[in-house]
Write a protein that holds these residues in place. Sequence first.
Motif, PDB file in Angstrom:
ATOM      1  N   SER B 266      43.042  80.249  48.486  1.00 27.37           N
ATOM      2  CA  SER B 266      42.947  80.107  47.203  1.00 27.37           C
ATOM      3  C   SER B 266      43.129  78.710  47.108  1.00 27.37           C
ATOM      4  O   SER B 266      42.960  78.052  46.138  1.00 27.37           O
ATOM      5  N   HIS B 267      43.667  77.812  48.098  1.00 27.17           N
ATOM      6  CA  HIS B 267      44.164  76.363  47.900  1.00 27.17           C
ATOM      7  C   HIS B 267      43.045  75.764  48.165  1.00 27.17           C
ATOM      8  O   HIS B 267      43.251  74.709  49.238  1.00 27.17           O
ATOM      9  N   THR B 268      41.943  76.055  47.533  1.00 23.04           N
ATOM     10  CA  THR B 268      40.673  75.051  47.914  1.00 23.04           C
ATOM     11  C   THR B 268      40.682  73.988  46.828  1.00 23.04           C
ATOM     12  O   THR B 268      41.270  73.669  46.053  1.00 23.04           O
ATOM     13  N   VAL B 269      39.514  73.206  47.171  1.00 25.47           N
ATOM     14  CA  VAL B 269      39.349  72.145  46.169  1.00 25.47           C
ATOM     15  C   VAL B 269      39.307  72.293  44.703  1.00 25.47           C
ATOM     16  O   VAL B 269      40.018  71.788  44.193  1.00 25.47           O
ATOM     17  N   ASP B 270      38.535  73.299  44.675  1.00 29.00           N
ATOM     18  CA  ASP B 270      38.479  73.779  43.106  1.00 29.00           C
ATOM     19  C   ASP B 270      39.465  74.920  42.517  1.00 29.00           C
ATOM     20  O   ASP B 270      39.266  75.349  41.458  1.00 29.00           O
ATOM     21  N   GLY B 271      40.255  75.329  43.556  1.00 31.19           N
ATOM     22  CA  GLY B 271      41.121  76.192  43.060  1.00 31.19           C
ATOM     23  C   GLY B 271      40.696  77.668  43.193  1.00 31.19           C
ATOM     24  O   GLY B 271      41.335  78.493  42.565  1.00 31.19           O
ATOM     25  N   VAL B 272      39.283  78.017  43.488  1.00 36.88           N
ATOM     26  CA  VAL B 272      38.942  79.362  43.483  1.00 36.88           C
ATOM     27  C   VAL B 272      39.229  80.125  44.972  1.00 36.88           C
ATOM     28  O   VAL B 272      38.906  79.364  46.125  1.00 36.88           O
ATOM     29  N   GLU B 273      39.525  81.383  44.638  1.00 38.34           N
ATOM     30  CA  GLU B 273      39.995  82.002  46.059  1.00 38.34           C
ATOM     31  C   GLU B 273      38.714  82.416  46.776  1.00 38.34           C
ATOM     32  O   GLU B 273      37.869  83.073  46.053  1.00 38.34           O
ATOM     33  N   ARG B 274      38.697  82.118  48.218  1.00 37.47           N
ATOM     34  CA  ARG B 274      37.332  82.722  48.666  1.00 37.47           C
ATOM     35  C   ARG B 274      37.478  82.844  50.267  1.00 37.47           C
ATOM     36  O   ARG B 274      38.633  82.879  50.742  1.00 37.47           O
ATOM     37  N   LYS B 275      36.526  83.661  50.505  1.00 38.10           N
ATOM     38  CA  LYS B 275      36.650  83.805  51.968  1.00 38.10           C
ATOM     39  C   LYS B 275      35.718  83.113  52.939  1.00 38.10           C
ATOM     40  O   LYS B 275      34.699  82.873  52.350  1.00 38.10           O
ATOM     41  N   PHE B 276      36.346  82.466  53.717  1.00 34.00           N
ATOM     42  CA  PHE B 276      35.635  81.466  54.610  1.00 34.00           C
ATOM     43  C   PHE B 276      35.286  81.819  56.076  1.00 34.00           C
ATOM     44  O   PHE B 276      35.885  82.590  56.688  1.00 34.00           O
ATOM     45  N   ALA B 277      34.151  81.268  56.316  1.00 37.78           N
ATOM     46  CA  ALA B 277      33.607  81.557  57.640  1.00 37.78           C
ATOM     47  C   ALA B 277      33.275  80.216  58.225  1.00 37.78           C
ATOM     48  O   ALA B 277      32.821  79.196  57.566  1.00 37.78           O
ATOM     49  N   VAL B 278      34.116  79.880  59.409  1.00 40.85           N
ATOM     50  CA  VAL B 278      34.009  78.526  59.970  1.00 40.85           C
ATOM     51  C   VAL B 278      32.910  78.560  61.160  1.00 40.85           C
ATOM     52  O   VAL B 278      32.979  79.756  61.879  1.00 40.85           O
ATOM     53  N   ARG B 279      31.889  77.700  61.483  1.00 41.02           N
ATOM     54  CA  ARG B 279      31.286  77.902  62.479  1.00 41.02           C
ATOM     55  C   ARG B 279      31.192  76.341  63.115  1.00 41.02           C
ATOM     56  O   ARG B 279      30.856  75.230  62.380  1.00 41.02           O
ATOM     57  N   LYS B 280      31.575  76.194  64.532  1.00 42.75           N
ATOM     58  CA  LYS B 280      31.279  74.874  64.934  1.00 42.75           C
ATOM     59  C   LYS B 280      29.859  74.579  65.250  1.00 42.75           C
ATOM     60  O   LYS B 280      28.947  75.491  65.460  1.00 42.75           O
ATOM     61  N   VAL B 281      29.504  73.517  64.706  1.00 42.38           N
ATOM     62  CA  VAL B 281      27.964  72.991  65.230  1.00 42.38           C
ATOM     63  C   VAL B 281      27.898  72.588  66.516  1.00 42.38           C
ATOM     64  O   VAL B 281      28.631  71.777  67.078  1.00 42.38           O
ATOM     65  N   THR B 282      27.190  73.349  67.226  1.00 38.48           N
ATOM     66  CA  THR B 282      27.093  73.318  68.665  1.00 38.48           C
ATOM     67  C   THR B 282      26.690  71.791  69.070  1.00 38.48           C
ATOM     68  O   THR B 282      25.681  71.151  68.814  1.00 38.48           O
ATOM     69  N   GLY B 283      27.627  71.613  70.041  1.00 31.80           N
ATOM     70  CA  GLY B 283      27.087  70.140  70.603  1.00 31.80           C
ATOM     71  C   GLY B 283      27.928  68.915  69.928  1.00 31.80           C
ATOM     72  O   GLY B 283      27.659  67.823  70.420  1.00 31.80           O
ATOM     73  N   PHE B 284      28.348  69.273  68.566  1.00 32.86           N
ATOM     74  CA  PHE B 284      28.879  68.156  68.055  1.00 32.86           C
ATOM     75  C   PHE B 284      30.327  68.660  67.280  1.00 32.86           C
ATOM     76  O   PHE B 284      30.316  69.566  67.237  1.00 32.86           O
ATOM     77  N   PRO B 285      30.911  67.523  67.253  1.00 39.52           N
ATOM     78  CA  PRO B 285      32.254  67.672  66.643  1.00 39.52           C
ATOM     79  C   PRO B 285      32.217  67.835  64.951  1.00 39.52           C
ATOM     80  O   PRO B 285      32.922  67.258  64.298  1.00 39.52           O
ATOM     81  N   LEU B 286      31.406  68.944  64.683  1.00 37.97           N
ATOM     82  CA  LEU B 286      31.249  69.109  63.194  1.00 37.97           C
ATOM     83  C   LEU B 286      31.565  70.573  63.089  1.00 37.97           C
ATOM     84  O   LEU B 286      31.483  71.452  64.058  1.00 37.97           O
ATOM     85  N   TYR B 287      31.863  70.982  61.862  1.00 39.94           N
ATOM     86  CA  TYR B 287      32.102  72.529  61.468  1.00 39.94           C
ATOM     87  C   TYR B 287      31.606  72.759  60.078  1.00 39.94           C
ATOM     88  O   TYR B 287      31.743  71.888  59.131  1.00 39.94           O
TER      89      TYR B 287
END
Lengths: 149, 719
Positions: B266-287
């Motif tokens: 819930s400690h997000t930029v806008d303070g809204v509680e969320r469920k997050f999914a993270v995925r690495k962009v294949t081949g790049f240092p990006l998420y």
Amino acid sequence: MTQLNDAVEILLVEDTPADAELTIRALKKNCLINNLVWVKDGAEALDFVFATGAYAGRDSSHQPRVVLLDLRLPRISGIEVLRRLKQDERTQSIPVVVLTSSKEDVDVEECYRLGVNSYITKPVAFDEFVRVVGELGLYWLLLNKIPNE
Amino acid sequence: MTQPMSGSAIAYPAKSATSSVWFVRWMMAGLVLINLFVFGMVTFSLYQSYDESQQGAELTAQNLSSLLAQHIAGDIDRIDLTLLAAADEVERQLAGGGIDRQALNRFLERQQRRLPEIFSLRTTDAHGIVSHGVGVNPAARQDNSDREYFVRQRYDPKVGLVIARPVYTRLDKRWAVPVSRPFHLPDGTFGGVIYANVSVDHLISTLAAIDVGRRGSASLRNAELRIFARTPVPAHADKVIGEKLAVPELQELIRSDRDAGSYISSHTVDGVERKFAVRKVTGFPLYVVVGRATDEYLAQWKDQATKTALLAALFFLATLVSSWLIYRNWKHQLAATLDLAREEEKFHTVADYTYDWEYWEGPAREMLYMSPSCERVTGYSRAEFLAEPDLIYRIIHPDDQHQMAGHRTDAAHRDDAGVDFRIVRRDGEIRWIAHGCSAVFGRDGQFMGRRANNRDITERVQAEATVRQLNAELEQRVASRTAQLEAANKEIEDFSYSISHDLRTPLRAIAGFAQILVEEHAASLDSEGRRLLDVVHANTVRMGRLIDELLEFLRLGRRPMDFGPVDVAQLVQEIFDELQATVPDRKLRLDLKTPPPLWGDRTMIRRLLSNLLSNAVKFTQPRALAVIEVGGRIEGNLARYYVKDNGVGFDMRYVDKLFQVFERVHPVGQFEGSGTGLAMVKRIVGRHGGSVSAEGQVDVGATISFTLPAREMENDPTQ
């Protein structure tokens, strides 16, 4: 005093000689002493009337014109004599005057029931007695006629 | 008396209290259990659906993040290919004698146009001065040597593709993510950088192309977790884009070097509680980070949960209400049952405690009820009577069997009937029973047998027998007494007869012959002799009257009474008049004080009053005016009369002699009389059930009073 064969006018039935004498005297005073026969008890009275016993020879067709009857009598009582006289056809028409000392109601009633013609209580006083006897004698001997005569 | 049935149900209230407590306990337990069960089920199902919602949200977020990661990887691959092609072109021109500026710019422009993701494709020289590309003015000598992409390309020859942090471009004044590749001079030395500015706006629109929900979020970050792009666009984008803003959960995830993962924060930029999914962009240092707002993806669950909770609450209420209703109904039923039981108890008590022997015989002669008192009366128990309906007839005394048979015939035609009979008790004793019975009819009028009452009347019957015996004995005694009395009366009668006959006869002789002596022998008597004979005569007359009066007195005792109303006042007046006639030369006054009429034998009363009045006349002889007062009044149930005169009176000392036969209070010769007058008065009053009394004073007067019962006249005036 009287002859049996004479026509008897008065039969006096009285056991007491004094009373009998007083009665006779009272009758005498009233001049009613014609042919009086004095018998001393009930049995003798009946013998006389029915011509039996001592009076067997008497002519029974000549009956007394009045019977003066005392009630208290030896042997056969006055009541019984009255009954027999009044029950018998031959004698029932003879006038019977009861002369008694008794004022008992029973006697009076009984006598009238049996058919007595008069009932006289003998007064104690003699002049009274004479008056009463005189009255009844006049009635029965002089005024009253016997049917069969 | 025998105790009626033991074990009668007196314990109803206690029993009810116990059962009440148990019923309430069991019901409460049931209520709690069923509600617990329902709540368990609801909770379980809500938990399940919550879990499903969570999983679903996570899955969606993962899928979306995966999709975005692939998309972005494709974009970057294409940009990388363009960079590589441009590097090849620059190196080819360098190798061919130098860069044809115009040709390169056209080349770069062509390439740039093919990629909508980027808004510029440029080159720098080895010193970081922007050299070629659309809109580049070499004379301006724009120095980009400070930029991350240049620095990293310049000082790390092996770095290859560099995706630098977003910058606000100096030339185009837009946010961009510079993606760069180096190119080399023909001698192999570093020649400069080819870079493409990927539009942050384009990245944002890429992120926005997927639906993460109204309050969901998607962001693209590099390995340092700097934000490249985010949707929705934060309010202060300047302070967000390019910054390292990351929650610890994300930092932890990236540090663990995983390609994919999820977390809730819930400690997000806008303070809204969320469920997050993270995925690495294949081949790049990006998420790619996709967040689904908890309240959004749980909204349906919450809605369902609310409805379910409401239903559960309703169910609880319903069970509560129905429990209460059941309890109340049960309570009413219990109360009704108890009332019924109490009523039954009451009637049982009434019936069982009757002193008489009561029973109810059904229409088929079966014994429906018998009171316990049957044992007291007969010696047989209730159970025996109930077991054998004929016992009741069997114990009837053989002599009275016909009575009962007659009664039964009689009772068949009548509603109410009764009979008395004897029974033989178990111990052989004989008792008298008064039996009465009534036909019983139900509500619909159907015959329901006969209700009978048997009363032990032995004592009464015995008492009656005793009374009968006593009465018989009494009658016997009365008869014997009456016989004795009759005998006594007969004796008196005989005696009277004797007196009248036997005494009067000699008396008559004395009187008669004395009279004859006077009449016929007066000449031979002197005056003294005649006087003596007069005395004899006077005494015989007097004795005759005494005898007559005595006889009359005796007759009074025997004469039957003839009762009737007697007008005393009128009678007194008559007698007075007669008396006055006998003494015309005397002055007599009658003072009549309205005496009430009386109930008696008229002849006797006349005699009584005549005696009293003639006494009064006699004893007032010395008075110039004789006053005779006669009065009377009712005193309670007595009628009191009196005759008062002003005569010579009498000495109260001799009052006892006054009413005795032949007793005189005055010397013979003074007043005429035999002494039977007041004795006769007493006798007559006595025969009327009354009493006499006398009061006198010498030379003043005398009062003779008598009382008679007045009651008889009022009660039985017809007699």
